[in-house]
Design a protein around this motif. Structure first.
Motif, short mmCIF file in Angstrom:
data_model
loop_
_atom_site.label_atom_id
_atom_site.label_comp_id
_atom_site.label_asym_id
_atom_site.label_seq_id
_atom_site.Cartn_x
_atom_site.Cartn_y
_atom_site.Cartn_z
N ASP A 6 1.16 -1.41 -0.04
CA ASP A 6 -0.14 -0.02 -0.15
C ASP A 6 0.89 0.91 -0.07
O ASP A 6 0.86 1.44 1.21
N ASP A 8 0.47 4.13 -1.09
CA ASP A 8 0.43 6.09 -1.32
C ASP A 8 1.91 6.22 0.45
O ASP A 8 1.23 5.87 1.28
N ASP A 32 -2.21 5.66 -5.21
CA ASP A 32 -3.49 6.17 -5.72
C ASP A 32 -3.08 7.86 -7.16
O ASP A 32 -2.06 7.57 -7.67
N ALA A 51 -12.17 6.89 -2.25
CA ALA A 51 -12.16 5.76 -0.90
C ALA A 51 -11.64 4.89 -1.05
O ALA A 51 -12.40 4.36 -2.01
N ASP A 52 -10.72 4.50 -0.61
CA ASP A 52 -10.47 3.42 -0.51
C ASP A 52 -10.56 2.62 -1.27
O ASP A 52 -9.13 1.06 -1.29
N ALA A 53 -10.34 3.64 -2.58
CA ALA A 53 -10.08 2.87 -3.84
C ALA A 53 -8.01 1.55 -3.91
O ALA A 53 -8.34 0.73 -4.18
N ASP A 55 -6.97 0.17 -1.58
CA ASP A 55 -7.16 -1.20 -0.54
C ASP A 55 -7.79 -1.66 -0.84
O ASP A 55 -7.39 -3.13 -0.73
N PHE A 56 -9.19 -1.69 -1.81
CA PHE A 56 -9.94 -2.95 -2.51
C PHE A 56 -8.96 -3.27 -3.24
O PHE A 56 -8.78 -5.08 -4.09
N THR A 70 1.27 -2.24 4.22
CA THR A 70 0.33 -1.22 4.59
C THR A 70 0.58 -0.49 6.59
O THR A 70 0.46 -1.29 7.30
N ASP A 72 -2.50 0.32 7.45
CA ASP A 72 -4.16 0.10 7.46
C ASP A 72 -4.57 -1.46 7.62
O ASP A 72 -4.40 -2.16 7.72
N GLY A 74 -7.55 -2.10 8.65
CA GLY A 74 -8.52 -3.03 7.12
C GLY A 74 -7.97 -3.50 6.54
O GLY A 74 -8.76 -5.09 6.65
N VAL A 75 -7.47 -3.24 5.79
CA VAL A 75 -6.64 -3.77 4.65
C VAL A 75 -5.64 -4.72 5.27
O VAL A 75 -5.67 -6.19 4.97
#
Length: 150
Positions: A6, A8, A32, A51-53, A55-56, A70, A72, A74-75
């Protein structure tokens, strides 16, 4: 096995690439459209700025046995659910044993920030050389662990 980052504003991309190159492990850097990344080793995938692109997209690419870098939680939780390994840029491993507590702490901190405009939680500390050393050591350990298939 591949390493998904991830990427970014990720401060450890070059460390990841160095270790991956040593072991001939492919790396995919996901960012992104607001970030510009170049790499001579990794595949760079630029994902829409929604938003969250990123991550998904990362989670959709993730497979059992992959390593996800990452910050994050959640990820990380979704990657763990797919059988991948996760590591934070601090070097802390995400595991089935610690992810629930980490997610709860994140939730409580967010709730506290919303409840009070006077909330002044500490932000991240300035990254030091010792942080990079710790991350590299932990990523090496995680790579050894993952390559044994444990």
């Amino acid at each position: 096995m591949q390493i998904l980052v991830d990427a970014d504003a990720c401060p450890v991309v070059r460390i990841v690439e160095k270790l991956a190159r040593e072991r001939k492990i492919p790396v995919i850097l996901l960012c992104d459209t607001n970030h510009v990344l170049n790499s001579e080793y990794s595949e760079v995938r630029v994902i829409g700025a929604g938003a969250d692109a990123v991550d998904f997209a990362l989670v959709s690419l993730c497979r059992k046995g992959d390593i996800v870098v990452t910050q994050d939680y959640g990820v990380a939780a979704m990657a763990l659910g797919k059988g991948a390994y996760g590591i934070h840029q601090s070097g802390k491993w995400y595991t089935r044993e610690n992810i629930d507590l980490m997610l709860m702490e994140r939730h409580l901190a967010k709730k506290a920030r919303r409840a009070s405009s006077k909330y002044h939680g500490k932000g991240p500390h300035k990254r030091q050389a010792a942080d990079d050393i710790r991350f590299e050591e932990e990523l090496r350990r995680l790579l050894d662990f993952a390559q044994k298939g444990e």
